[in-house]
Design an enzyme around this catalytic site. Structure first.
Site, PDB file in Angstrom:
ATOM      1  N   GLY A  51      44.132  34.925  41.126  1.00  0.00           N
ATOM      2  CA  GLY A  51      44.310  35.971  40.119  1.00  0.00           C
ATOM      3  C   GLY A  51      43.372  35.819  38.933  1.00  0.00           C
ATOM      4  O   GLY A  51      43.107  34.696  38.532  1.00  0.00           O
TER       5      GLY A  51
ATOM      6  N   LYS B 295      36.687  36.227  41.648  1.00  0.00           N
ATOM      7  CA  LYS B 295      35.940  35.497  42.684  1.00  0.00           C
ATOM      8  C   LYS B 295      36.370  35.943  44.080  1.00  0.00           C
ATOM      9  O   LYS B 295      35.582  35.895  45.020  1.00  0.00           O
ATOM     10  CB  LYS B 295      36.102  33.986  42.495  1.00  0.00           C
ATOM     11  CG  LYS B 295      35.481  33.528  41.190  1.00  0.00           C
ATOM     12  CD  LYS B 295      35.581  32.049  40.969  1.00  0.00           C
ATOM     13  CE  LYS B 295      35.215  31.719  39.538  1.00  0.00           C
ATOM     14  NZ  LYS B 295      36.232  32.162  38.528  1.00  0.00           N
TER      15      LYS B 295
ATOM     16  N   GLU C 219      48.056  33.511  44.965  1.00  0.00           N
ATOM     17  CA  GLU C 219      48.227  33.571  43.511  1.00  0.00           C
ATOM     18  C   GLU C 219      49.719  33.448  43.213  1.00  0.00           C
ATOM     19  O   GLU C 219      50.537  34.139  43.815  1.00  0.00           O
ATOM     20  CB  GLU C 219      47.651  34.892  42.979  1.00  0.00           C
ATOM     21  CG  GLU C 219      48.046  35.253  41.574  1.00  0.00           C
ATOM     22  CD  GLU C 219      47.674  34.210  40.506  1.00  0.00           C
ATOM     23  OE1 GLU C 219      46.539  33.716  40.510  1.00  0.00           O
ATOM     24  OE2 GLU C 219      48.555  33.895  39.669  1.00  0.00           O
TER      25      GLU C 219
ATOM     26  N   CYS D 256      37.133  26.624  34.365  1.00  0.00           N
ATOM     27  CA  CYS D 256      36.338  27.176  33.256  1.00  0.00           C
ATOM     28  C   CYS D 256      36.661  26.353  32.015  1.00  0.00           C
ATOM     29  O   CYS D 256      36.987  26.893  30.964  1.00  0.00           O
ATOM     30  CB  CYS D 256      36.544  28.671  33.065  1.00  0.00           C
ATOM     31  SG  CYS D 256      38.215  29.146  32.686  1.00  0.00           S
TER      32      CYS D 256
HETATM   33  C1  LIG Z   1      41.329  30.287  36.509  1.00  0.00           C
HETATM   34  S1  LIG Z   1      42.433  31.452  37.094  1.00  0.00           S
HETATM   35  C2  LIG Z   1      41.658  31.993  38.565  1.00  0.00           C
HETATM   36  C3  LIG Z   1      40.617  33.040  38.325  1.00  0.00           C
HETATM   37  C4  LIG Z   1      40.227  33.766  39.596  1.00  0.00           C
HETATM   38  N1  LIG Z   1      39.753  32.864  40.616  1.00  0.00           N
HETATM   39  C5  LIG Z   1      39.169  34.813  39.350  1.00  0.00           C
HETATM   40  O1  LIG Z   1      37.999  34.573  39.563  1.00  0.00           O
HETATM   41  O2  LIG Z   1      39.552  35.910  38.908  1.00  0.00           O
HETATM   42  C6  LIG Z   1      43.727  30.472  37.746  1.00  0.00           C
HETATM   43  C7  LIG Z   1      44.824  31.284  38.411  1.00  0.00           C
HETATM   44  O3  LIG Z   1      45.701  30.358  39.059  1.00  0.00           O
HETATM   45  C8  LIG Z   1      47.003  30.872  38.983  1.00  0.00           C
HETATM   46  N2  LIG Z   1      47.923  29.749  39.241  1.00  0.00           N
HETATM   47  C9  LIG Z   1      48.528  28.931  38.370  1.00  0.00           C
HETATM   48  N3  LIG Z   1      49.296  28.035  39.015  1.00  0.00           N
HETATM   49  C10 LIG Z   1      49.157  28.294  40.339  1.00  0.00           C
HETATM   50  C11 LIG Z   1      49.709  27.737  41.506  1.00  0.00           C
HETATM   51  N4  LIG Z   1      50.538  26.698  41.457  1.00  0.00           N
HETATM   52  N5  LIG Z   1      49.366  28.274  42.688  1.00  0.00           N
HETATM   53  C12 LIG Z   1      48.519  29.327  42.756  1.00  0.00           C
HETATM   54  N6  LIG Z   1      47.979  29.904  41.681  1.00  0.00           N
HETATM   55  C13 LIG Z   1      48.289  29.402  40.485  1.00  0.00           C
HETATM   56  C14 LIG Z   1      47.072  31.462  37.604  1.00  0.00           C
HETATM   57  O4  LIG Z   1      48.115  32.410  37.538  1.00  0.00           O
HETATM   58  C15 LIG Z   1      45.698  32.084  37.476  1.00  0.00           C
HETATM   59  O5  LIG Z   1      45.724  33.419  37.902  1.00  0.00           O
END
Ligand SMILES: C[S@@+](CC[C@H](N)C(=O)[O-])C[C@H]1O[C@@H](n2cnc3c(N)ncnc32)[C@H](O)[C@@H]1O
Length: 474
Positions: free
Chosen positions: A296, A300, A319, A413
């Protein structure tokens, strides 16, 4: 742009109820500054994200073009500069800032920002702020704001930094933190990741500047060259899909290529780390499946999904946030991507099944502060340990899903060492993973350090400070 005259402030002090038939409210005095102040208020009182709150504020105030750009610059700039502005204001007020009425403090910050960091003539910076306060709170507070801002205006930014910052030779981190308006702990985290303080000023200055908007030209839909022509932007130097827009570009969503779905906003560094995953050499026969474990809101996943479509590969995207999973679903519509709303640590997906896995882990976001004006003042050093634990667990889960010979890209990031090397080194050793030299996967990108992991930087690469490690399962 600055319209003198009428008072405003009916929002906070609505007065007698209006008759239904009354015409729409006339434009407020100095609408861009009113909008900037509304943004500060939303961030303070509602914990709003500035980039999400601003569009509605601009719409409500019916601000467009140059007025919208001014409101954005003043609102975002004031939020970014808070540390420096507060240090100066503290010096100019004879009581602690905590004892100043919060809406007045917002106005003081907005006025001080204009005095210290913009080319707004000082009298306009002071008078417009005083008028806003007079309209909202009356004459006495207006007089107070007038007196304080006149004191702020006695020196320029450099002179205030020279007076208030610790000595640069004795305390380079403290000096750079104040000069570039970063919390000290974040300046220290940058210095730790850079390995010295030699570059710290440049790194924090780039992190404090208004960022250039980067677009991703969706592979297969439009080329970067076509997108640059269509948007008046320029092709990015490193990613074959990146286009940079001019700093002064208006609302990105109004661009035809973006509203038509041919391009999305995505930092060039984000593109590079996702591309690195697709470039890493695997060993053994491919299964034709890729996995995006923290997908989310889907930036990417769009890039991976577009490339997967060309290669005949299927992508699973996981996500844990329900709304964010929905955003991913919308973003990847039409691509060979299946979205799962699940915790990436125990997603309902097979083990040892994927050729390539991306862990774009939840992190402090310290590497993208320039794009989130208020974030540096919200994050706390205590946030790091909990995130690092989650990052380790997600990396272990990613490794479980990758097939022997397959590759995992671990991405944050954030340049904070506890979220980068601190996570990767021990975990890779425990898992028995081979750490590939990620520099080889970013051809043409200079200044990538000693490897094998990669840390990108705004001041070196013009990207967010993305971290990348690539592991292969033997
Ligand atoms: C850095 S963001 C990812 C950005 C995404 N890859 C993009 O390019 O748009 C990290 C994401 O990991 C999700 N997240 C947090 N804990 C998680 C978990 N245990 N399992 C899967 N996703 C998780 C968050 O809600 C967030 O949307």
């Amino acid at each position: 742009m600055t319209r003198p005259g009428r008072r405003s402030g009916t929002r906070r002090n609505p007065g007698p109820p209006r008759r239904r038939s009354s015409p729409p409210r006339p434009p407020e005095v100095d609408a861009p500054r009113r909008a900037a102040l509304d943004l500060l208020d939303a961030v303070r009182t509602r914990d709003a994200y500035a980039n999400l709150a601003l569009p509605a504020i601009l719409r409500r105030a019916r601000l467009k073009d140059r007025d919208a750009a001014l409101a954005t610059e003043l609102g975002y700039g004031t939020l970014r500069a808070r540390g420096l502005l507060d240090a100066v204001l503290e010096h100019c007020i004879d009581r602690p800032l905590a004892k100043v009425e919060p809406p007045l403090l917002d106005a003081l910050r907005l006025g001080a920002y204009q005095l210290l960091r913009t080319r707004v003539p000082p009298h306009a910076a002071v008078d417009t702020t005083v008028e806003l306060v007079r309209a909202d709170a009356g004459s006495r507070p207006a007089g107070f704001v007038n007196a304080v801002l006149r004191r702020v205006g006695e020196h320029d930014e450099a002179a205030w930094v020279a007076r208030l910052a610790p000595d640069a030779a004795q305390d380079p981190v403290g000096h750079a933190a104040l000069a570039h308006s970063h919390p000290r702990w974040i300046a220290q985290a940058f210095a730790d990741a850079l390995g010295s303080t030699a570059d710290l000023d440049a790194a924090l200055a780039a992190d404090d500047a208004r960022p250039v908007v980067h677009l991703l030209a969706r592979p297969g839909d439009i080329t970067a060259e076509e997108l640059a022509l269509a948007t008046g932007g320029t092709e990015g130097p490193y990613s074959p899909y990146a286009v940079h827009l001019d700093a002064g570009s208006g609302a990105v969503g109004d661009l035809g290529a973006v509203s038509d779905g041919l391009a999305v906003v995505q930092d060039e560094g984000s593109q590079l780390v996702a591309l690195a995953l697709t470039r890493a050499a695997t060993a053994g026969p491919d299964t034709g499946r890729w996995l995006d474990l923290c997908a989310g809101p889907g930036g990417k996943a769009v890039l991976l999904g577009s490339l997967a479509a060309m290669d005949g590969v299927d992508v699973d995207a996981v996500e844990s946030g329900e709304q964010r999973a929905e955003l991913v679903r919308r973003a990847v519509d039409g691509l060979p991507v299946t979205v799962h709303h699940a915790d990436g640590r125990n997603a309902p997906l097979p083990d040892a099944a994927f050729d390539r896995v991306l862990v774009d882990a939840p992190c402090t976001g310290l590497g993208a502060l320039r794009r989130r004006p208020e974030a540096r003042w919200r994050r706390r050093p205590e946030d790091v340990a909990g995130l690092a634990k989650l990052q380790r667990e997600l990396l272990v889960a990613a490794y479980r899903h990758v097939r022997p010979g397959g590759v995992v890209a671990y991405v944050t990031c954030s340049p904070h060492l506890s979220e980068t090397i601190g996570v990767v080194t021990g975990t890779a050793r425990k898992l028995g993973a081979e750490v590939l030299d990620a520099r080889d996967l970013l051809p043409g990108v200079p200044d990538l350090g000693p490897g094998p992991t990669v840390q990108l930087w705004p001041h070196r690469h013009g990207t967010d400070a993305m971290f990348l490690a690539v592991l292969r399962r033997p």
